[in-house]
Design a protein around this motif. Structure first.
Motif, mmCIF file in Angstrom:
data_model
loop_
_atom_site.group_PDB
_atom_site.id
_atom_site.type_symbol
_atom_site.label_atom_id
_atom_site.label_comp_id
_atom_site.label_asym_id
_atom_site.label_seq_id
_atom_site.Cartn_x
_atom_site.Cartn_y
_atom_site.Cartn_z
ATOM 1 N N HIS A 256 -7.446 56.539 20.472
ATOM 2 C CA HIS A 256 -6.034 56.688 20.836
ATOM 3 C C HIS A 256 -5.396 57.828 20.050
ATOM 4 C CE1 HIS A 256 -6.711 52.720 22.506
ATOM 5 N NE2 HIS A 256 -5.525 52.734 23.061
ATOM 6 N N GLU B 292 9.440 58.493 26.639
ATOM 7 C CA GLU B 292 8.122 58.849 27.171
ATOM 8 C C GLU B 292 7.459 57.663 27.860
ATOM 9 O OE1 GLU B 292 3.954 61.090 25.913
ATOM 10 O OE2 GLU B 292 5.623 60.963 24.481
ATOM 11 N N GLN B 293 7.559 56.477 27.260
ATOM 12 C CA GLN B 293 6.927 55.323 27.894
ATOM 13 C C GLN B 293 7.615 54.956 29.205
ATOM 14 O OE1 GLN B 293 4.213 54.102 27.758
ATOM 15 N NE2 GLN B 293 4.065 51.870 27.779
ATOM 16 N N MET C 44 6.322 57.507 31.712
ATOM 17 C CA MET C 44 4.920 57.281 32.056
ATOM 18 C C MET C 44 4.762 56.068 32.980
ATOM 19 S SD MET C 44 3.068 59.683 30.642
ATOM 20 C CE MET C 44 1.408 59.148 30.240
ATOM 21 N N GLU D 260 -3.541 54.823 29.747
ATOM 22 C CA GLU D 260 -2.846 53.646 29.223
ATOM 23 C C GLU D 260 -2.050 54.044 27.982
ATOM 24 O OE1 GLU D 260 -4.056 49.822 26.502
ATOM 25 O OE2 GLU D 260 -5.469 50.459 28.049
ATOM 26 N N SER D 261 -0.818 53.578 27.894
ATOM 27 C CA SER D 261 0.009 53.881 26.731
ATOM 28 C C SER D 261 0.869 52.671 26.396
ATOM 29 C CB SER D 261 0.895 55.110 26.992
ATOM 30 O OG SER D 261 1.764 54.880 28.095
ATOM 31 N N THR E 216 -1.349 56.433 22.972
ATOM 32 C CA THR E 216 -1.927 56.775 24.274
ATOM 33 C C THR E 216 -3.441 56.699 24.177
ATOM 34 O OG1 THR E 216 -0.104 58.315 24.717
ATOM 35 C CG2 THR E 216 -2.072 58.495 26.099
ATOM 36 N N ARG E 217 -4.048 55.944 25.084
ATOM 37 C CA ARG E 217 -5.503 55.877 25.104
ATOM 38 C C ARG E 217 -6.067 57.233 25.535
ATOM 39 N NH1 ARG E 217 -9.444 51.094 27.270
ATOM 40 N NH2 ARG E 217 -11.384 52.238 27.006
ATOM 41 N N TYR F 50 -0.069 63.496 31.406
ATOM 42 C CA TYR F 50 0.281 63.072 30.054
ATOM 43 C C TYR F 50 1.455 63.898 29.539
ATOM 44 C CZ TYR F 50 -2.644 67.136 28.798
ATOM 45 O OH TYR F 50 -3.199 68.394 28.704
#
Length: 335
Positions: A85, A101-102, A105, A117-118, A135-136, A241
């Protein structure tokens, strides 16, 4: 590069042959160390970022860590151990950027855009100094034959190139100027090298539409990448991203990093501009505008769903961010 190139993006590592090679392992991080990372500018935070040997650009401090989802424990990769991550600090100059950001996303995901994924890591209160954004890494992959280290499966490093690298454009020129047609050049790149060029061009088109609607004027070409398969025989557009609604911040630029239909200012871009850009990049008008109209029609439901998800996790203030996006992003012209 010798100091910070041990865990680059992609599969390349840059190391000093004369430096001592540390023992490869995963070290469990204590809660206090995670909280120190969240304190941007603190000595402990800077030391952890430097020790990670992670070479990344961007406005916020970042560190590469290993996350074990079953135990919800974080580990520090030592030696040659790859991270899983990228963990970013909140930023003292940009209010609530982690939640921003989330929210963006999750909204993108709800609209069918592929994202890694985050999740938000809360190490105290929901104040900006007490949260991190994880973030993965899509350039790290587990396989059936993955090795085990310290009881943890070790991911493979997948190679990637961002579009600036792939197009031979210097990092300092990542923002388009003077009609340099970065989107057209990016589409041509996918036509030439993608293992599924039609699908990847449409994915890129959708990302550009979403950046406009959500008000992301930082949509430069280093935020787009080509991702290679493990055997290097296949190349695809990487997941989207670094999507943030920059327009919610008063000091942000109103100029998009890539022009649409010859226009940079987000407030002057409209459906007609996307129609012109579709013709410019070689798309059929009807197909391109169908994607545009579908994205516009689904945007409000998508951001409502994303906002509800984050509010249910205790981040009530995302509703304010959502309202600012609806008022300042490109979507405002269609409400």
């Amino acid at each position: 590069l010798a100091a910070l190139g041990n865990e680059c993006l992609g599969a390349i590592r840059i190391v000093d042959n004369e430096a001592a090679i540390p023992v490869t392992s995963y070290k469990l991080l204590q809660d206090a160390e995670i909280k120190a990372l969240a304190q941007e500018g603190a000595t402990e935070s800077v030391q952890l970022i430097t020790k990670s040997h992670l070479s990344l650009t961007g406005a916020s401090g970042k560190v590469g860590l290993y996350y074990e989802p079953e135990s919800k424990k974080w580990f520090f990769p030592e030696g040659n151990a790859p991270s899983t991550h990228i963990v970013k600090q909140s930023h003292i100059r940009l209010k609530k950027i982690v939640a921003n950001e989330q929210l963006c996303m999750l909204t993108a995901k709800n609209l069918g855009i592929e994202i890694p994924e985050s999740f938000i890591v809360n190490v105290g209160s929901d104040n900006k100094e007490d949260i991190l954004f994880a973030t993965r890494r899509y350039d790290r992959k587990f396989d059936d034959d993955s090795a085990v280290l310290n009881g943890l499966r070790v991911p493979y490093r997948l190679h990637q190139e961002d579009f600036a690298q792939a197009l031979g454009i210097a990092a300092g020129d990542k923002y388009e100027k003077n009609g340099a047609a970065y989107l057209k050049r990016s589409m041509n790149l996918l036509r030439s090298f993608s293992s599924d060029p039609i699908a990847d061009q449409l994915k890129l088109w959708d990302i550009c539409i979403f950046d406009y609607l959500v008000g992301n004027t930082d949509n430069h070409i280093k935020n787009l990448s080509l991702l290679y398969s493990k055997d290097l025989k296949s190349i695809r557009l990487a997941p989207a991203y670094d999507i943030v609604s920059t327009m919610v911040y008063d000091n942000s630029t109103e100029d998009m990093a890539m022009s649409i239909g010859g226009i940079y200012n987000i407030n002057d871009i409209d459906r007609k501009a996307f129609e012109r850009e579709a013709l410019n990049v070689g798309f059929g008008k009807n197909m391109a505008l169908k994607h545009f109209d579908k994205m516009v029609a689904g945007f409000c439901d998508a951001i409502d769903k994303a906002s509800f998800t984050l509010m249910s996790q205790g981040f009530e203030y995302v509703d304010v961010i959502k309202q600012e996006i609806l008022q300042k992003g490109g979507i405002k012209s269609y409400l």
